[in-house]
Design a protein around this motif. Sequence first.
Motif, PDB file in Angstrom:
ATOM      1  N   LYS A  68     -31.358 -10.019  24.419  1.00 10.98           N
ATOM      2  CA  LYS A  68     -30.486  -8.937  25.283  1.00 10.98           C
ATOM      3  C   LYS A  68     -30.716  -8.914  26.768  1.00 10.98           C
ATOM      4  O   LYS A  68     -29.829  -8.391  27.174  1.00 10.98           O
ATOM      5  CB  LYS A  68     -31.371  -7.406  24.687  1.00 10.98           C
ATOM      6  CG  LYS A  68     -30.727  -7.129  23.275  1.00 10.98           C
ATOM      7  CD  LYS A  68     -31.320  -5.790  22.911  1.00 10.98           C
ATOM      8  CE  LYS A  68     -31.240  -5.281  21.588  1.00 10.98           C
ATOM      9  NZ  LYS A  68     -31.710  -3.903  21.089  1.00 10.98           N
ATOM     10  N   ASN A  69     -31.551  -9.622  27.074  1.00  7.01           N
ATOM     11  CA  ASN A  69     -31.902  -9.760  28.700  1.00  7.01           C
ATOM     12  C   ASN A  69     -31.317 -11.100  29.199  1.00  7.01           C
ATOM     13  O   ASN A  69     -31.471 -11.100  30.530  1.00  7.01           O
ATOM     14  CB  ASN A  69     -33.127  -9.837  29.062  1.00  7.01           C
ATOM     15  CG  ASN A  69     -33.964  -8.168  28.519  1.00  7.01           C
ATOM     16  OD1 ASN A  69     -33.291  -7.392  28.598  1.00  7.01           O
ATOM     17  ND2 ASN A  69     -35.127  -8.538  27.921  1.00  7.01           N
ATOM     18  N   GLU A  70     -30.621 -11.946  28.534  1.00  8.60           N
ATOM     19  CA  GLU A  70     -29.916 -13.056  28.926  1.00  8.60           C
ATOM     20  C   GLU A  70     -28.441 -12.942  28.893  1.00  8.60           C
ATOM     21  O   GLU A  70     -27.779 -12.328  28.427  1.00  8.60           O
ATOM     22  CB  GLU A  70     -30.336 -14.167  28.041  1.00  8.60           C
ATOM     23  CG  GLU A  70     -31.741 -14.382  28.106  1.00  8.60           C
ATOM     24  CD  GLU A  70     -32.077 -15.744  27.052  1.00  8.60           C
ATOM     25  OE1 GLU A  70     -33.001 -16.453  27.192  1.00  8.60           O
ATOM     26  OE2 GLU A  70     -31.502 -15.853  25.891  1.00  8.60           O
ATOM     27  N   THR A  71     -27.931 -13.731  30.029  1.00 14.07           N
ATOM     28  CA  THR A  71     -26.554 -13.837  30.135  1.00 14.07           C
ATOM     29  C   THR A  71     -26.044 -15.345  30.063  1.00 14.07           C
ATOM     30  O   THR A  71     -26.749 -16.170  30.655  1.00 14.07           O
ATOM     31  CB  THR A  71     -26.067 -13.104  31.539  1.00 14.07           C
ATOM     32  OG1 THR A  71     -26.470 -12.004  31.849  1.00 14.07           O
ATOM     33  CG2 THR A  71     -24.500 -13.412  31.931  1.00 14.07           C
ATOM     34  N   GLY A  72     -25.202 -15.422  29.229  1.00 14.23           N
ATOM     35  CA  GLY A  72     -24.570 -16.981  29.071  1.00 14.23           C
ATOM     36  C   GLY A  72     -23.273 -17.234  29.904  1.00 14.23           C
ATOM     37  O   GLY A  72     -22.770 -16.429  30.202  1.00 14.23           O
ATOM     38  N   LEU A 116     -17.703 -22.744  20.739  1.00 14.61           N
ATOM     39  CA  LEU A 116     -18.849 -22.827  21.517  1.00 14.61           C
ATOM     40  C   LEU A 116     -19.886 -22.005  20.921  1.00 14.61           C
ATOM     41  O   LEU A 116     -19.884 -20.766  21.077  1.00 14.61           O
ATOM     42  CB  LEU A 116     -18.698 -22.694  23.101  1.00 14.61           C
ATOM     43  CG  LEU A 116     -17.686 -23.580  23.805  1.00 14.61           C
ATOM     44  CD1 LEU A 116     -17.540 -23.106  25.208  1.00 14.61           C
ATOM     45  CD2 LEU A 116     -17.891 -25.026  23.354  1.00 14.61           C
ATOM     46  N   PRO A 117     -21.000 -22.314  20.361  1.00  9.71           N
ATOM     47  CA  PRO A 117     -22.153 -21.516  19.915  1.00  9.71           C
ATOM     48  C   PRO A 117     -23.150 -21.018  20.895  1.00  9.71           C
ATOM     49  O   PRO A 117     -23.684 -21.815  21.752  1.00  9.71           O
ATOM     50  CB  PRO A 117     -22.883 -22.573  19.089  1.00  9.71           C
ATOM     51  CG  PRO A 117     -22.843 -24.047  19.706  1.00  9.71           C
ATOM     52  CD  PRO A 117     -21.527 -24.037  20.207  1.00  9.71           C
ATOM     53  N   PHE A 118     -23.539 -19.796  21.038  1.00 11.76           N
ATOM     54  CA  PHE A 118     -24.450 -19.082  22.024  1.00 11.76           C
ATOM     55  C   PHE A 118     -25.429 -18.639  21.138  1.00 11.76           C
ATOM     56  O   PHE A 118     -25.408 -18.123  19.959  1.00 11.76           O
ATOM     57  CB  PHE A 118     -23.772 -18.219  22.560  1.00 11.76           C
ATOM     58  CG  PHE A 118     -22.684 -18.730  23.903  1.00 11.76           C
ATOM     59  CD1 PHE A 118     -23.185 -18.794  25.256  1.00 11.76           C
ATOM     60  CD2 PHE A 118     -21.631 -19.242  23.581  1.00 11.76           C
ATOM     61  CE1 PHE A 118     -22.657 -19.315  26.210  1.00 11.76           C
ATOM     62  CE2 PHE A 118     -20.650 -19.950  24.609  1.00 11.76           C
ATOM     63  CZ  PHE A 118     -21.311 -19.866  25.883  1.00 11.76           C
ATOM     64  N   PHE A 135     -23.850 -16.439  18.011  1.00 11.18           N
ATOM     65  CA  PHE A 135     -22.524 -16.100  17.812  1.00 11.18           C
ATOM     66  C   PHE A 135     -21.685 -17.282  18.587  1.00 11.18           C
ATOM     67  O   PHE A 135     -22.058 -18.168  19.096  1.00 11.18           O
ATOM     68  CB  PHE A 135     -21.936 -14.908  18.604  1.00 11.18           C
ATOM     69  CG  PHE A 135     -22.495 -14.729  20.015  1.00 11.18           C
ATOM     70  CD1 PHE A 135     -21.514 -15.350  21.014  1.00 11.18           C
ATOM     71  CD2 PHE A 135     -23.809 -14.200  20.463  1.00 11.18           C
ATOM     72  CE1 PHE A 135     -21.890 -14.898  22.335  1.00 11.18           C
ATOM     73  CE2 PHE A 135     -24.009 -14.138  21.909  1.00 11.18           C
ATOM     74  CZ  PHE A 135     -23.115 -14.517  22.722  1.00 11.18           C
ATOM     75  N   ASN A 136     -20.351 -17.454  17.969  1.00 13.89           N
ATOM     76  CA  ASN A 136     -19.536 -18.357  18.789  1.00 13.89           C
ATOM     77  C   ASN A 136     -18.360 -17.954  19.658  1.00 13.89           C
ATOM     78  O   ASN A 136     -17.891 -16.528  19.392  1.00 13.89           O
ATOM     79  CB  ASN A 136     -18.767 -19.208  17.508  1.00 13.89           C
ATOM     80  CG  ASN A 136     -19.775 -19.725  16.750  1.00 13.89           C
ATOM     81  OD1 ASN A 136     -20.673 -20.294  17.100  1.00 13.89           O
ATOM     82  ND2 ASN A 136     -19.430 -19.874  15.348  1.00 13.89           N
TER      83      ASN A 136
END
Length: 686
Positions: A660-664, A654-656, A575-576
């Motif tokens: 489910k277990n990660e935090t950006g 910004l592309p991410f 997602f952006n």
Amino acid sequence: MNKGYVLNGRYKIVDRLGEGGMADVYLAQDLILDREVAVKLLRLDFRDNPKAKKRFQHEALAATELDNPHIVGIYDVDEVEGMQYLVMEYVNGEDLKQYIKDHFPIPYAQVVDIMEQICSAVGEAHRHNIIHRDLKPQNILVDKNGYIKITDFGISRLESEDTMTQTKSIIGSIHYLSPERIKGQMATKQSDIYSLGIILYEVLTGKVPFTGDTAVSIAIKHSQEPMPSVRDFDPRIPQALENVVLKATTKDPKDRYQTVGDLAADLNTSLDKSRANEPKFEVPQVENDLNEQTRVMPFSALPENEMLNQSPAAKDGQATQPTAEKAPKRRRFRHRRRWLIAGIIGFLVLVFAVIFLVSANSRTTVPVITGTLRSDATEKLTSADLKVGKVTYRHSVKVDRNRVISSDPKENTRVKKNTRVALVVSSGIKKVRLDNYVGQDYSEVKRKLEAQGFKVRRRNAPSGTFRSGKILQQDFAAGDRVNPKTHTLTFVVSTGIQQVILKNLTGMTKAQVVSYANKERLNPTFDYVYSNREAKGKVVSQSPAAQTSIQQGGNVAVWLSRGPKAKSQDEIKSFNVKVTIHIFQNATDESSSESSLNGSVQAQTPSDQSDSETASSTTGSGENVVLIYLKDHDHDFSTVYKQMVITKDTTVMLPFKLTKNETGRYKVVRDGKTILRDNNITYDSH
């Protein structure tokens, strides 16, 4: 403890991290779990002190009861060969005290973020009825990404314990101590809240509210003087944010926030526009009772000296002359001579005994003072009937500032009382003052800085104002004093305006792409995709395509292979995130400089917080060079994701990619200052 020593067969000492009043802290490698840890080792001169050992054990017990990401975790506690040690989570960063010095002024949004993380940790301790009792910036660690960790629960206590009444002495740091504790009352959760208010004051102003020549004078100010206004220091600080300081630091604990959660909730909305016209918090006026005057508790308890009185008594015996028959004169002479010799020998023995006792009582031993603060060393020398001699300051990479490196005479040496002991005290690591290098030739600046021990990195950007090879921007402020051994300096260098024909990057490694981009003065950005065609780590595709003409300093998007996707692998959501970066214009005179400074508030965040940028730190060309850092499934936060040159307000996507277990997270940096950030981007929030 020397580097390379393996503690208890498991923890290999890598380096010394710091020295405290009771313990030394080392960086170590856990040989079993293959990870870096911090080892806190009780100092040699405290290993036979039962109070020190109890406090050391209490720190481990208190911290292990708490489960919060903002509290330094305790992995192990043990004793080997008489050495007590704690094994803790290693935080690669600095304490909040140093962080404030290095980054002041700190944008208000970041101040709120720092305090909310601290409140999260303190709130967790309070939920377990544990009061920290020594909250101060020196016990708060900040890692390289701005993440907060609280440590040192050595003097924390359960809320029901009244340690003040038991010891009749103040425990904690006087600059952050609440009025009720100074008066000798029991520490409560409101005492920690008062300390949080003082910490918030210091983060906003860069200094503590009350100072003095002695601890007693500072304590009296905490008890009697009103809290200074942070808006007097900086009128741009919102009134709602100042109100948080005032309410947290009222003299009467009943007037403060009832819980840390209440403080955090008020802090969270302090920058909202809806609170822009909030009136100043009025501290409730409490009438002083004549019977409740401030009484400052003693800061140490000195045992009474025992007086040893000697009263020698001598009894005179009656001299009796033996009645005997007359003896020859020779026998009487010999008899008298024996008594005379015996008397002389006895007299000499008595004289030597007196000399020995006087000499023994006139000598003392130089105490162990290496590693202690200069003030503590002075107290130890005075207690040992010695005087402080010449004090020499010397730079040291191993011994912290204001701590003793060595003494002359040396420790444990027997000397006469009142001897002057010369001290060599650390002035800390030798720091180098940095200048403004904008407009100078990069090659010449790089050569000078590397000769001083700095690591220097270059990033390229096109410019119609600066010739190729000239410095457009630097990631530090002119006038900063930093340690060359621990700082890497980054410069943005002009490439002018030239065209490059892109080559085909497919099949290259990331290192090969970076080498090619540096040679051609391009700025690559990297993304990752699954691929059955290219091996892991090799380029799958690029944009613009091969043989395309592009300006030097332009961006090239490169996609690297993750390798084939495994069936059991977690789903990655793409997602952006939309981010708007506001332009910061240079000022030409003093009035417009002030206007630009206030205008930079618009570039801080969507909620209009201060950027604290100065006109002198920009390029002077109407161009803003911004660096974007991004962390997700594929990107590391320590490297630049994207560099841009903007001449107007610019919106970027910004592309991410997250499981489910990660935090950006992301941050946008201009002139070495973070102007936008978000540390909590998740799979489910987009």
